[in-house]
Scaffold this motif. Structure first.
Motif, PDB file in Angstrom:
ATOM      1  N   ASN A  50      50.349  25.147  69.620  1.00 13.36           N
ATOM      2  CA  ASN A  50      49.791  26.441  70.031  1.00 13.36           C
ATOM      3  C   ASN A  50      50.461  26.960  71.299  1.00 13.36           C
ATOM      4  O   ASN A  50      50.745  28.155  71.427  1.00 13.36           O
ATOM      5  N   TRP A  53      53.943  28.090  70.450  1.00 16.49           N
ATOM      6  CA  TRP A  53      53.881  29.363  69.733  1.00 16.49           C
ATOM      7  C   TRP A  53      53.703  30.534  70.691  1.00 16.49           C
ATOM      8  O   TRP A  53      54.315  31.595  70.532  1.00 16.49           O
ATOM      9  N   LEU A  57      56.375  33.461  70.750  1.00 15.25           N
ATOM     10  CA  LEU A  57      55.985  34.834  70.408  1.00 15.25           C
ATOM     11  C   LEU A  57      56.387  35.808  71.514  1.00 15.25           C
ATOM     12  O   LEU A  57      56.867  36.912  71.239  1.00 15.25           O
ATOM     13  N   LEU A  71      52.821  32.411  62.158  1.00 18.47           N
ATOM     14  CA  LEU A  71      53.517  31.126  62.076  1.00 18.47           C
ATOM     15  C   LEU A  71      52.942  30.315  60.920  1.00 18.47           C
ATOM     16  O   LEU A  71      51.733  30.093  60.844  1.00 18.47           O
ATOM     17  N   GLU A  85      49.152  30.131  63.019  1.00 17.45           N
ATOM     18  CA  GLU A  85      48.818  31.107  64.056  1.00 17.45           C
ATOM     19  C   GLU A  85      49.185  32.508  63.569  1.00 17.45           C
ATOM     20  O   GLU A  85      50.084  32.667  62.734  1.00 17.45           O
ATOM     21  N   VAL A 146      58.504  31.766  60.319  1.00 19.67           N
ATOM     22  CA  VAL A 146      57.813  32.806  61.089  1.00 19.67           C
ATOM     23  C   VAL A 146      57.993  34.137  60.376  1.00 19.67           C
ATOM     24  O   VAL A 146      59.120  34.511  60.011  1.00 19.67           O
ATOM     25  N   CYS A 172      63.402  26.885  69.017  1.00 19.44           N
ATOM     26  CA  CYS A 172      61.987  26.614  68.768  1.00 19.44           C
ATOM     27  C   CYS A 172      61.830  25.465  67.769  1.00 19.44           C
ATOM     28  O   CYS A 172      60.934  24.627  67.914  1.00 19.44           O
TER      29      CYS A 172
END
Length: 435
Positions: A50, A53, A57, A71, A85, A146, A172
């Motif tokens: 989280n 992410w 983002l 995600l 997410e 994503v 990532c």
């Protein structure tokens, strides 16, 4: 100044302006790439998915206008893409539909196989202009994808945008893979430590059993002789009341020794062999009836919350009833001024999370008593460990309970907060046979 010189000067100015703009564009590109490269430096190994992410983002939004973003991570067991997410959160369901539609039309598989970002037309989001998919892949595997929804027309998304998104997604992916590996290693370590603790506890009880097997006969024989002689002496009518009191104390302590030896024998494969199918709720009801009178006298209420139609349990009811009575008795002792015991049953997994397809039955006994000190939690199942006065307990009740539950293929766990209460949870294998 001649017209030719003016034209050449104007042309030079245009070239200088062009070079300056190009130089500025290059500097901006370098700056953006440096920011992307620093993405991995922002993430600590203790970050979870989280947190990663959130940073990911933010960097995506710095590169492109985002209407919605989601995600999806690959489930390691089913290999399905699970929505993890979404931003904003209320667009999560719609993003799920978009991915499902892309899967149906075959575009999703094509993007995953290419392992490169792709700009594709939307299937569900008719109000947005473009869908961008960023596969999260490393050399070893695909971690997820994503989904980016943007109002930018496909024709205005430049190669530079795609290259920068590619670089960001790769960074990532590496960070996420390291995080997942770290979490898996941590879980394996915790499982290993848990297994070692169970083996250590089982070996400890087995050692007590072996000791008891060898010593019980040698202790009980002279103890029986002592007890017999005490009874013979007490038959002498010339004894004073003072002497009889001493003999009564000796008799009582001799009986206590015999009871301890009898209790210890349970650790040497001395469980009852008679096993049958039974309903755990019925066993608990019977145990409550046995303890009911004492509990009312001690101002203790029992609140029941039993799940109906549970699968049956295979085992010895008398042994397991002893476990329940031991735990109820301990709960009562933890509430000398009265209180409430909450007794419940349900289908559950061993970590306490309900599962519809679970094969474990959880019996939970909760009190609002004095609780257990944190430093004592890991010792409460040890033989002879007790926080009670010696006259009130031998420290064998929980050890015996642990042995019985373990013999039935189950586990027993405890959570406690000092001055607030304790929760004992018994997990027993469900046979699968319904009532």
């Amino acid at each position: 100044m001649s017209e030719i010189v003016k034209k050449e000067l104007e042309e030079c100015r245009k070239q200088v302006a062009f070079l300056e703009k190009g130089h500025q564009d290059i500097l901006e590109l370098i700056d953006r790439m440096e920011r992307l490269i620093r993405f991995q430096d922002k993430i600590d190994i203790t970050f979870n998915i989280n947190q990663i992410w959130t940073l990911f983002l933010n960097d995506i939004k710095n590169l492109i206008d985002v209407d919605a973003c989601a995600l999806f991570l690959v489930d390691e067991e089913t290999h399905d893409f699970i929505l993890e997410e979404a931003a904003p959160e209320d667009r999560g369901a719609a993003c799920r539909k978009e991915v499902d539609s892309q899967i149906e039309c075959g575009m999703f598989a094509w993007v995953i196989q290419r392992r490169k970002p792709a700009v594709i037309p939307p299937q569900v989001f008719k109000e947005v202009k473009t869908v961008i998919m960023l596969p999260l892949s490393t050399i070893k595997r695909t971690l997820g994808v994503v989904l980016i929804l943007t109002d930018i027309n496909e024709n205005f998304i430049t190669r530079e945008n795609i290259k920068l998104l590619t670089l960001l997604s790769r960074q990532c992916s590496l960070v996420m893979e390291n995080t997942i590996l770290y979490e898996n290693l941590k879980k394996e370590q915790q499982s290993r430590m848990k297994a070692q603790a169970q083996i250590f506890q089982a070996e400890k009880l087995a050692s007590i059993g072996r000791l008891t097997s060898g010593a019980s006969h040698e202790i009980l024989n002279p103890l029986n002789i002592i007890t017999g002689h005490i009874q013979l002496i007490k038959m002498d009518t010339s004894l004073s009341r003072h002497a009889i009191n001493y003999l009564d104390i000796m008799q009582k302590q001799s009986n206590r020794i015999a009871e301890i030896i009898k209790s210890l024998s349970i650790f040497f494969h001395n469980f009852k062999s008679e096993a049958a199918y039974f309903n755990i709720n019925d066993l608990l009801e019977s145990s409550i009836l046995l303890a009911g009178c004492d509990f009312k006298f001690d101002h203790i209420n029992i609140i029941k919350n039993f799940t109906e139609n549970l699968p049956w349990v295979m085992g010895n009811q008398e042994d397991l009833a002893q476990v329940v009575l031991n735990l109820l008795s301990n709960a009562r002792d933890a509430m000398p001024d009265g209180g409430t015991i909450y007794l419940s049953t349900r289908l559950s997994s061993e970590n306490g999370n309900p599962e519809s397809e679970s094969d474990l039955i959880e019996v939970k006994i909760e009190d609002n008593g004095c609780g257990i000190r944190e430093e004592d939690i890991n010792r409460i199942f040890d033989p002879f460990f007790t926080t009670k006065e010696p006259v009130y307990g031998t420290g064998l009740g929980l050890s015996i309970s642990y042995g019985i539950v373990n013999y039935h293929g189950g586990t027993i766990k405890v959570k406690s907060v000092l001055s607030k209460g304790s929760i004992f949870s018994i997990f027993l294998p469900a046979d699968g046979k319904k009532n």
